[in-house]
Design an enzyme around this catalytic site. Structure first.
Site, PDB file in Angstrom:
ATOM      1  N   ASP A 581      -3.444 -70.204 -13.862  1.00 54.25           N
ATOM      2  CA  ASP A 581      -2.921 -71.386 -14.868  1.00 54.25           C
ATOM      3  C   ASP A 581      -1.464 -72.028 -14.401  1.00 54.25           C
ATOM      4  O   ASP A 581      -1.394 -72.727 -13.657  1.00 54.25           O
ATOM      5  CB  ASP A 581      -3.276 -70.920 -16.241  1.00 54.25           C
ATOM      6  N   GLU A 813      -5.903 -59.494 -24.072  1.00 48.37           N
ATOM      7  CA  GLU A 813      -5.617 -60.348 -22.865  1.00 48.37           C
ATOM      8  C   GLU A 813      -4.401 -59.885 -22.051  1.00 48.37           C
ATOM      9  O   GLU A 813      -4.762 -59.871 -20.834  1.00 48.37           O
ATOM     10  CB  GLU A 813      -5.748 -61.781 -23.148  1.00 48.37           C
TER      11      GLU A 813
END
Length: 845
Positions: A581, A813
């Site tokens: 990302d 996460e």
């Protein structure tokens, strides 16, 4: 992680023709007499003409068919044309007993408890319950962080027949167990049972809640088939039948409820094609009852021919109830009561205990942790594999694909639907990402294949069958209404020029290596071999798609396509396709870029393809080409020329870059009325081609790929980089970006918090740890140094994840590099579950 896809209507060409235009004229020519000769000639001509008419008729049909179908096919873009090869899921190993054994399961990971079949239009079941939040009743059903549950997740799950989950919602403890079995009289897929056990702990302000609980168990038929209400549902001790029905796939079925506790049961029936918003229906119905009658209970009424039945189960806590789904023949026979009994009560208790023992035994056999780790770590390890397997879902639908040339993911008008497809896959996170992600799945399968090879091959096969004619696989799968309901519209569209790391090859490479060293049983070896033999043509197409669409200007160079070179709002244009990302790349995206991580992914791909070719003795042109590609991409000198920076002692991306970039507030006028401020990018110096000075996991990909010789000084520099506390090292794991980077923990836009700019990610730590383990076992001057760093990093990762799990009840996460606290998505049971492989010291080949 984000996705893309769009929708457009396709028109079908149609053709109609007047019957008179196609009828042959069989009248004799004018002026002919009716003599014998003329009659004889007429007979001959008639036969000829009849033959010609038949030919003409079929010719016209052929023309009409080609006017309709081929033109439609020609108008169908290549991007939505399936790959022209036999599907992997049509292999015999995925049919018969295997397919039936996986028919029913907890395949709806987006809800707290959801059961469905692996079929496009299934009978589905699920659970809701009432809780209290801010003094108001609220319904729990779909997994979401805003529910603020203290804990939920599968503590044990075998991926097939059994799972045990514990949910803690304020003062209520709800345990759900799932059991599936197959008997002689069972319908296709067998029978299943759910046990619900509720306990409440009194605390100040919750006396009323802790005295009773309201559960809602439901059945819904996605095909719209009518469901029948059972017998006297209020007198549950006298008649356990809740509902019944019939389907083509499983035959007749019944749903029974059994309990030794005093239950109050009510119901409501609905008829609607929309199953994904079922909780809204129930809440509206309950709200109406409260407003009209002042009671919190379903009305015991139903729409005509309902395809959804909801049963409210209310009782004082603690209480336990069993729900049994019985299908197939013999539902009217004396054995029915025996079958219901075997799925409820003491019989169910015994079976659940046996399944728990089997899970524990298989866990130890698969990962061998006893006498290696403490009990808290083993409990967390069981939850890691249990949650991953319990998070496997089945989805059916059509992805939305951007039409080639339109790369704006927010534009939904210029898109087209992929073909209808099914996907059986694990998911990264039940509340945040309850759908398939291509590169995540590669890491998931490193765990799953070690637990159940056949499930793993099934999942990988489903993914490869999503390949289009060009060898492209959409990187995010948002299939069906339930999946779509969890995704913002701007992230639905998939862009066909964009890829995702081919991480599935990590698992496939393991399987190939295992076959070569005779690691598997004969049956497992046969299954893997037949799978790889059929998959080879698809894997070749996938490799060629990457090799052509993601190639750079220099031979052996690659870069992730899809970066936005026009953005004025991002500090550093994101590279979503890389999976990392906002990890900083060149400040100005261009075709001159070279991404070191993608180069190493291509080495993995080439090496995997070469290994498969060797396995099947494919000493043909393609096999040699893969071998040559491996030599090129593993060439240490070429790698160093392209990506190594001696000053930093590591590998870096190459591109058009400047460090003099910042975000500044700028005022703009909207119309003639008012001014507004926005945060925009400001470039203070012109970019130049060169290595990009940002250090992180990308810099370590050549180390991860084990390209660096064991006696090279560059290896020592990589080890120093990893262990430097001022750069990557923390006592919780390795940072995702060096602390010395100019973009360390910097927002990428006004609202985009740093994602891969500092926090600790388990997948990259696992890959780095894997190579530390490799170099610690290879002769060389840095072997002991690698071993010391390996042991320290392994201990830090295990300790931090286990402590977070026991303290907060979830895997996360990512983890904060400053204090080790979990952050990002909660209940992230995807690659964070790799902590189990770290415990087991099980790494990719």
């Amino acid at each position: 992680m984000a996705g893309a896809g769009r929708r457009s209507a396709r028109s079908r060409a149609s053709s109609s023709r007047d019957d008179d235009d196609t009828k042959p004229n069989l009248r004799p020519p004018r002026g002919r007499g009716r003599n014998h000769t003329s009659i004889g000639i007429f007979n001959v001509d008639l036969r000829v003409l009849l033959g010609l008419s038949v030919i003409a008729f079929f010719a016209i049909l052929f023309l009409i068919y080609n006017l309709i179908n081929p033109i439609e096919q020609a108008q169908t873009p290549r991007v939505v044309t399936p790959f022209p090869a036999p599907k992997l899921m049509d292999l015999p190993q995925f049919q018969g007993e295997h397919k039936e054994s996986l028919y029913w399961g907890t395949y709806r990971p987006n809800v707290y408890l959801g059961i469905r079949a692996r079929a496009p239009r299934s009978l589905i079941a699920g659970l809701m319950w009432i809780s209290i939040k801010d003094g108001r009743y609220v319904m729990r059903h779909v997994c979401q962080d805003s529910d603020e549950l203290s804990k939920y997740g599968w503590e044990q799950h075998d991926g097939r027949n059994f799972g045990h989950q514990v949910i803690v919602d304020q003062d209520m403890n709800l345990a759900t167990s799932f059991l599936k079995s197959k008997g002689e009289d069972s319908g296709y897929g067998g029978d299943w049972a759910v046990r619900l056990y509720v306990q409440n702990h009194k605390s100040k302000g919750y006396e009323e809640l802790s005295s009773s609980a309201h559960l809602f168990f439901y059945l819904a038929d996605e095909d719209g088939n009518a469901l029948n209400i059972g017998g006297d549902t209020l007198g549950i001790h006298e008649n356990s039948l809740l509902a019944s029905g019939s389907r083509m796939d499983i035959g007749s079925w019944q749903l029974h409820l059994k309990s030794l506790d005093d239950l109050e049961v009510h119901y409501a029936g609905f008829k609607t094609p929309h199953v994904h918003n079922l909780s809204d229906l129930v809440q509206e119905n309950l709200g109406l009852q409260v407003r009209k009658f002042g009671r919190l209970q379903l009305p015991d009424t139903s729409d005509d021919s309902p395809n959804i039945l909801v049963f409210q189960i209310s009782a004082r806590t603690p209480f336990r109830t069993d729900v049994a789904f019985i299908s197939g023949t013999g539902l009217e026979s004396p054995r029915l009561e025996e079958r219901v009994g075997s799925h409820t009560g003491s019989s169910l208790t015994s079976q659940l205990k046996e399944k728990q023992r089997e899970f524990d035994a298989k866990f130890e056999k698969s990962f061998n942790l006893v006498d290696k780790l403490d009990s808290e770590s083993i409990v967390a390890g069981k939850a890691a594999i249990g949650n991953l397997l319990g998070g496997i879902g089945y989805f059916f639908g059509q992805s939305k694909i951007a039409i080639s040339g339109n790369m704006n993911p927010g534009n939904h008008d210029d898109s087209i639907l992929y073909w209808p497809a099914e996907l059986y896959t694990a998911v990264p996170s039940r509340p945040f990402f309850p759908r398939g992600f291509l590169w995540d799945e590669g890491f998931h399968q490193l765990l799953v294949w070690r637990w159940d090879i056949h499930i793993s091959l099934d999942i990988i096969g489903h993914w490869l069958d999503l390949m289009n004619i060009d060898g492209w696989i959409p990187r995010e799968q948002i299939l069906g209404a339930e999946a779509l309901s969890k995704v913002p519209s701007d992230y639905v569209v998939q862009i066909p020029t964009n890829g995702n790391p081919p991480a599935l090859l990590l698992a496939l490479n393991d399987l190939v290596h295992g076959v070569k060293i005779n690691k598997f049983t004969a049956a497992e070896t046969d299954a893997i071999s037949s799978f790889l033999e059929r998959a080879f043509v698809r894997l070749e197409a996938w490799f060629q798609w990457f090799n052509t669409t993601q190639s750079g200007k220099e031979v052996g160079s690659y870069y992730w396509h899809g970066r936005d070179h026009t953005t004025t709002r991002e500090l550093n244009p994101k590279t979503l396709t890389s999976g990392l990302d906002d990890y900083p790349r060149a400040s100005h995206p261009s075709e001159d870029e070279r991404h070191v991580d993608l180069r190493c992914w291509m080495l993995l791909a080439a090496d995997c393809m070469h290994s498969i070719a060797e396995l099947f003795e494919k000493e043909n042109k393609s096999g040699k080409e893969y071998g040559n590609k491996v030599k090129l991409l593993s060439d240490f000198e070429i790698l160093n020329q392209m990506h190594y920076d001696d000053a930093y002692g590591t590998y870096l991306d190459f591109g058009n870059h400047t460090e003099k970039v910042r975000l500044v507030w700028k005022e703009t006028t909207v119309g003639h009325n008012y001014a507004t401020r926005e945060l925009v990018r400001e470039v203070l110096e012109s970019p130049k081609l060169g290595l990009v000075p940002h250090i992180g996991p990308v810099s370590l990909f050549p180390f991860i790929a084990r390209i660096i010789p064991a006696d090279s000084r560059i290896l020592e520099k990589q080890l120093d980089l990893i262990s430097n506390r001022s750069i990557l090292w923390t006592k919780f794991g390795l940072r995702s970006l060096a602390k010395t980077s100019s973009l360390y923990m910097k927002y990428n836009t006004e609202h985009d918090a740093p994602y891969w700019r500092g926090p600790i990610w388990m997948n990259m730590n696992y890959m780095i740890l894997s190579s530390l383990h490799h170099y610690s076992g290879v002769d060389g001057p840095y072997r002991e140094k690698a071993r010391t760093i390996y042991e320290d990093l392994r201990g830090n990762l295990i300790r931090n994840v286990v402590q977070n799990y026991h303290k907060n009840g979830f895997f996360r996460e990512q983890y904060d590099q400053r204090n080790g606290k979990g952050k990002g998505a909660r209940v992230f049971n995807g690659w964070t579950s790799l902590v189990l492989l770290i415990m087991a010291e099980a790494y990719p080949s």
